[in-house]
Structure formats: structure tokens, C-alpha cells
Design a protein around this motif. Structure first.
Motif, short mmCIF file in Angstrom:
data_model
loop_
_atom_site.label_atom_id
_atom_site.label_comp_id
_atom_site.label_asym_id
_atom_site.label_seq_id
_atom_site.Cartn_x
_atom_site.Cartn_y
_atom_site.Cartn_z
N GLY A 109 40.53 28.21 45.71
CA GLY A 109 40.63 26.90 45.10
C GLY A 109 41.42 26.02 46.04
O GLY A 109 41.22 26.04 47.26
N MET A 110 42.36 25.24 45.50
CA MET A 110 43.19 24.37 46.33
C MET A 110 44.33 25.17 46.96
O MET A 110 45.50 25.04 46.63
CB MET A 110 43.74 23.22 45.49
CG MET A 110 42.68 22.33 44.90
SD MET A 110 41.68 21.52 46.19
CE MET A 110 40.66 20.45 45.14
N GLY A 111 43.93 26.06 47.88
CA GLY A 111 44.88 26.93 48.55
C GLY A 111 45.10 28.24 47.84
O GLY A 111 45.57 29.21 48.45
N PHE A 112 44.79 28.31 46.56
CA PHE A 112 44.96 29.53 45.80
C PHE A 112 43.77 30.45 46.01
O PHE A 112 42.62 30.02 46.00
CB PHE A 112 45.08 29.22 44.30
CG PHE A 112 46.31 28.45 43.93
CD1 PHE A 112 47.56 29.03 44.05
CD2 PHE A 112 46.22 27.14 43.47
CE1 PHE A 112 48.70 28.32 43.70
CE2 PHE A 112 47.35 26.43 43.12
CZ PHE A 112 48.60 27.02 43.24
N GLN A 113 44.05 31.74 46.18
CA GLN A 113 42.99 32.73 46.23
C GLN A 113 42.54 33.00 44.80
O GLN A 113 43.36 33.18 43.89
CB GLN A 113 43.51 34.01 46.88
CG GLN A 113 42.42 34.99 47.24
CD GLN A 113 42.98 36.18 48.01
OE1 GLN A 113 44.18 36.34 48.15
NE2 GLN A 113 42.09 37.01 48.53
N LEU A 114 41.23 33.01 44.60
CA LEU A 114 40.65 33.20 43.28
C LEU A 114 40.03 34.60 43.17
O LEU A 114 39.78 35.24 44.20
CB LEU A 114 39.59 32.13 43.03
CG LEU A 114 40.04 30.67 43.19
CD1 LEU A 114 38.87 29.73 42.92
CD2 LEU A 114 41.22 30.35 42.28
N PRO A 115 39.78 35.07 41.97
CA PRO A 115 39.18 36.40 41.82
C PRO A 115 37.83 36.49 42.53
O PRO A 115 37.03 35.56 42.51
CB PRO A 115 39.00 36.54 40.30
CG PRO A 115 40.01 35.60 39.72
CD PRO A 115 40.09 34.45 40.67
N SER A 116 37.61 37.63 43.18
CA SER A 116 36.37 37.89 43.90
C SER A 116 36.23 39.39 44.04
O SER A 116 37.13 40.16 43.67
CB SER A 116 36.40 37.23 45.28
OG SER A 116 37.35 37.89 46.12
N LEU A 117 35.12 39.84 44.61
CA LEU A 117 34.97 41.26 44.88
C LEU A 117 35.99 41.73 45.92
O LEU A 117 36.33 42.91 45.97
CB LEU A 117 33.55 41.56 45.35
CG LEU A 117 32.45 41.38 44.30
CD1 LEU A 117 31.08 41.64 44.92
CD2 LEU A 117 32.68 42.29 43.10
N ALA A 118 36.48 40.82 46.73
CA ALA A 118 37.49 41.17 47.72
C ALA A 118 38.86 41.37 47.08
O ALA A 118 39.66 42.17 47.56
CB ALA A 118 37.56 40.09 48.80
N ARG A 119 39.14 40.63 46.02
CA ARG A 119 40.42 40.76 45.31
C ARG A 119 40.18 40.33 43.87
O ARG A 119 40.09 39.14 43.58
CB ARG A 119 41.49 39.90 45.97
CG ARG A 119 42.81 39.89 45.23
CD ARG A 119 43.44 41.27 45.15
NE ARG A 119 43.83 41.78 46.45
CZ ARG A 119 44.13 43.05 46.68
NH1 ARG A 119 44.07 43.93 45.70
NH2 ARG A 119 44.49 43.45 47.89
N GLU A 120 40.05 41.29 42.97
CA GLU A 120 39.60 40.99 41.61
C GLU A 120 40.69 40.41 40.72
O GLU A 120 40.41 39.71 39.75
CB GLU A 120 39.01 42.24 40.97
CG GLU A 120 37.71 42.68 41.64
CD GLU A 120 37.01 43.79 40.89
OE1 GLU A 120 37.26 43.94 39.68
OE2 GLU A 120 36.23 44.52 41.51
N PHE A 121 41.96 40.69 40.98
CA PHE A 121 43.04 40.28 40.09
C PHE A 121 42.74 40.78 38.67
O PHE A 121 42.13 41.83 38.50
CB PHE A 121 43.25 38.77 40.12
CG PHE A 121 43.67 38.23 41.46
CD1 PHE A 121 44.70 38.82 42.18
CD2 PHE A 121 43.06 37.11 42.02
CE1 PHE A 121 45.11 38.32 43.42
CE2 PHE A 121 43.46 36.60 43.25
CZ PHE A 121 44.48 37.21 43.95
N LEU A 122 43.15 40.02 37.65
CA LEU A 122 42.94 40.47 36.28
C LEU A 122 41.68 39.92 35.64
O LEU A 122 41.11 40.53 34.75
CB LEU A 122 44.15 40.09 35.40
CG LEU A 122 45.44 40.85 35.66
CD1 LEU A 122 46.56 40.29 34.78
CD2 LEU A 122 45.26 42.34 35.43
N GLY A 123 41.26 38.74 36.06
CA GLY A 123 40.09 38.12 35.45
C GLY A 123 39.91 36.71 35.94
O GLY A 123 40.60 36.26 36.86
N PRO A 124 39.00 35.96 35.32
CA PRO A 124 38.66 34.62 35.82
C PRO A 124 39.80 33.61 35.74
O PRO A 124 39.74 32.59 36.42
CB PRO A 124 37.50 34.19 34.91
CG PRO A 124 37.58 35.08 33.71
CD PRO A 124 38.15 36.38 34.20
N ALA A 125 40.83 33.87 34.94
CA ALA A 125 41.96 32.94 34.85
C ALA A 125 43.10 33.31 35.79
O ALA A 125 44.18 32.74 35.70
CB ALA A 125 42.48 32.89 33.41
#
Length: 398
Positions: free
Chosen positions: A324-340
């Protein structure tokens, strides 16, 4: 021999101790820390292993570590706060705030382009050395004067280190303070967080010693062997800046182990923090944390709107990250917890992020840098996701 794990977990989160302990398996002389906050409250605070393999000193509750590109996430929080305060417009040309940046046809590049790795300045055309990179004006002056590596709109490439100087100079022009000072005033001091962009001398003794693991050294060797003689590898230069850093980013006494580098303000990768501090910072972007709420809901929604994804212009293997605006968002490369979720990982296995749905602030840090399919933090995030999807127990936060 099993690594001794210290710290504590809240009821409902105790399984994370075992997953954290498993991250040490097969990794000699590794140190690490894990911290998680939910709805502003600390539910996990763990650490263990070796802070400095040279003398065997242990990782303690007060150990800090180089966080590499997790620093970009912190700088993106600063930018989002300036937007929230009406001082920065993502869609404005960078030159609105930094007039010199308009040189060499860059007058139409926006702040969003800059933050989302689309500015064409992922690497310097001129070779830089350590003395150059610890001098703020030298690097920002070179980048402002540089012709982009590609035209705006043609694509993106990860601005591994230059991202910090580019975003940081916009912040400096708006606030009149260096990015490190603004970070301290807005974030670190109010949260009483052990986190710095520009390490003070009195905190130097608490920093763990970084070491490249076997998978990282193997990857660097493989990349070097596949390089075409006489051609510039722009992805490699984005990491090394020419002669400033080794491809692994660290060596026993240099790279990001160099006290001069740690003391300088390198907001693309030079932040130093504890996992506890990072979890608190990310928590404060989605929930009141120790009396601090850094970003409101609308600001977060605007900042995490996808800007960049897909195949980059230069080398790389899928899966690819999203920003996003500098923030890394969830992807197959880094899933994090979910879309938020939103945050940023860092070289060698560092991971720090927030999640708005579950009001989570998360940080995992390690001083043993690995590459490729490094599942240490991924396994922890997967277990945390499983925990948070369970029905809430009444005793969880007692």
C-alpha cells in the motif's frame, strides 16, 4: 540441546511458546524474541537464545536488534500520520515538498509512487560507500539529482534501501525534523518504546550481533554465480548501494553491525528495536495502546489500499509482495493474519505488523538471518491465526 525460553504468555496463547521454541531447532547460536499485543494488552512476551555468538552472551528481556526493512513500516506510519494531520497528500508530486526532486524529469512522481516502490530510484546510478550512506545530505542529494531507472508508470522495483531516504526526506521537509527525531517524538517516547532510527550511544550495548545463516550465504553465492559480467544487477545494487554494504547486509564487523551505520539515520533498513517495542507500535495503529492511538480507522484504510503488486521490473522469484502506501500487505510472500493486516518484514526473518480485525500488534526478531523458505516467523503467525479464530474464552485476558 533445547533453547531456554523466557518470558510469559496470557491464557489462550500458551501454545505460541512451543512454536517459538521450535524456531530455534537446527539453528546454532541464534537469538530471538516474540511479542504480541491484542486490543492493546500484551498476550505474548518471549525471548531466548544467544544475543552475541562471539562471546555467548544471552538474549535477555532488554535485548534489541537491527530490524532491517521493518523500518520501512515505521516510516510509513509517520507518513500516514502526516496525511491524517493534513500535512501530506499521497497524490501530490514529491516536488511539492522537496523541490530539488523534480530534476531529471521527476516532477510528476507522486508521494504514492515514492512509497509504493514506483519512483524509479530503487538503486543509485553512482556507487556509494559507507561514508556516503551515513551522510544524509549526500544520499538525498544524489537521489534528487538522479535520472530514474525507468519511467513512471512502467512498473516497480523494490527500493530496498533508498526508500528510507526518499520518504524520510519528504518527512524532514514537512516537519523540519529528521526522520529519527520525528519518530522519537511521535512514537517512541509516547509509547516508551525501545526503538530508534539512529541508535544513541548509550543504547549500543543492548544490540544483538547479526549473523548470516547458511541459507542466506548460499543464496548470495547463487546470485553472484548467475550474474552476467559487464551488466549492472540493479537488484543487487539496491541492497549494497555499490560499495556500502555486503550482499548479506552484514559481516562480522561491518554492514549493519557497524556502529557508524547503527548510529546513522537509515530509515530504509537501519531501525533498531526490541520485539516488545515493535509490537506496541503496531498495536497503537489499530487500538489504544498505553494511552496512545497513532492512526485512526480512515487513515489506515487509505494507507493500506493496494498500490503495487505483481512481477517487478528486475530479477526476483515469485511469490511477490504487495504494498500500500509503504506498508507491506498480505500476499503469498507474507500472509500475515488476514486481509486487514499491514506492516513490513525485514531481511533475514524479521516480521512486524498490525491487524485491524483482531487489533493485533506483532513482532518477531532474530539475529540469525536466513533466506528463502524461512518458516520461523511464518509458523508463529499461523499458530496465532489459529488461536484468534477460536471462540474467545472468558479467562483469556485474566
Amino acid at each position: 540441546m533445547n533453547t531456554r525460553i523466557e518470558g510469559n504468555t496470557a491464557p489462550g496463547f500458551t501454545s505460541l511458546t512451543d512454536v517459538f521454541a521450535a524456531a530455534f531447532t537446527g539453528h546454532d547460536a541464534m537469538g530471538a524474541a516474540l511479542s504480541v499485543r491484542v486490543a492493546g494488552e500484551t498476550v505474548v512476551d518471549l525471548w531466548g537464545g544467544t544475543a552475541d555468538p562471539r562471546d555467548g552472551s544471552p538474549w535477555t528481556k532488554d535485548t534489541t536488534s537491527v530490524i532491517f526493512s521493518c523500518t520501512k513500516g515505521l516510516v510509513s506510519i509517520l507518513a500516514a500520520r502526516l496525511v491524517q494531520d493534513g500535512l501530506l497528500d499521497y497524490q501530490a508530486p514529491v516536488a511539492t515538498y522537496w523541490p530539488e526532486f523534480a530534476a531529471e524529469g521527476k516532477e510528476k512522481i507522486t508521494v504514492a509512487d515514492l512509497l509504493a516502490h514506483r519512483s524509479g530510484l530503487s538503486a543509485p546510478r553512482d556507487l556509494l560507500n559507507v561514508e556516503d550512506v551515513i551522510d544524509w545530505d549526500t544520499v538525498t542529494g544524489r537521489l534528487a539529482a538522479q535520472r530514474p531507472l525507468w519511467a513512471v508508470g512502467e512498473g516497480y522495483a523494490y527500493h530496498a534501501l533508498t526508500h528510507g531516504w526518499l520518504a524520510g526526506e519528504v518527512i524532514r521537509r514537512i516537519t523540519g525534523r529528521t526522520v529519527g527525531k520525528y519518530f522519537d517524538e511521535l512514537i517512541a517516547t509516547p509509547l516508551r518504546a525501545d526503538a530508534w532510527i539512529g541508535l544513541p550511544r548509550e543504547a549500543r550495548h543492548r544490540v544483538s550481533h547479526m549473523r548470516a545463516g547458511s541459507s542466506l550465504t548460499a543464496l548470495v553465492a547463487q546470485q553472484a554465480a548467475s550474474r552476467v559480467a559487464g551488466e549492472i544487477d540493479w537488484s543487487e545494487r539496491a541492497m549494497t548501494l555499490g560499495n556500502a554494504f555486503p550482499p548479506e547486509l552484514v559481516d562480522p564487523d561491518g554492514g549493519f553491525n557497524d556502529p557508524r551505520v547503527q548510529a546513522a539515520e537509515l530509515p530504509g533498513a537501519g531501525g533498531i528495536a526490541s520485539a516488545r517495542a515493535l509490537a506496541s507500535i503496531w498495536s497503537s495503529t489499530v487500538a489504544e495502546t498505553d494511552g496512545v492511538r497513532l492512526l485512526d480507522t480512515d487513515t489506515v484504510a487509505d494507507a493500506i489500499r493496494p498500490q503495487t503488486e505483481g512481477t517487478p521490473l528486475f530479477s526476483g522469484q515469485p511469490p511477490f509482495p504487495r504494498w500500500g502506501m509503504g506498508f507491506q500487505l498480505p500476499s503469498l510472500a507474507r500472509e500475515f493474519l488476514g486481509p486487514a493486516s499491514f506492516g513490513h518484514d525485514g531481511a533475514g526473518g524479521q516480521v512486524a505488523f498490525a491487524d485491524a480485525t483482531h487489533q493485533v500488534g506483532f513482532a518477531f526478531l532474530t539475529n540469525l538471518m536466513e533466506a528463502g523458505a524461512d518458516h520461523r516467523a511464518t509458523a508463529i503467525v499461523d499458530e496465532l491465526r489459529r488461536i484468534l479464530r477460536r471462540p474467545v474464552r472468558a479467562d483469556r485476558h485474566r
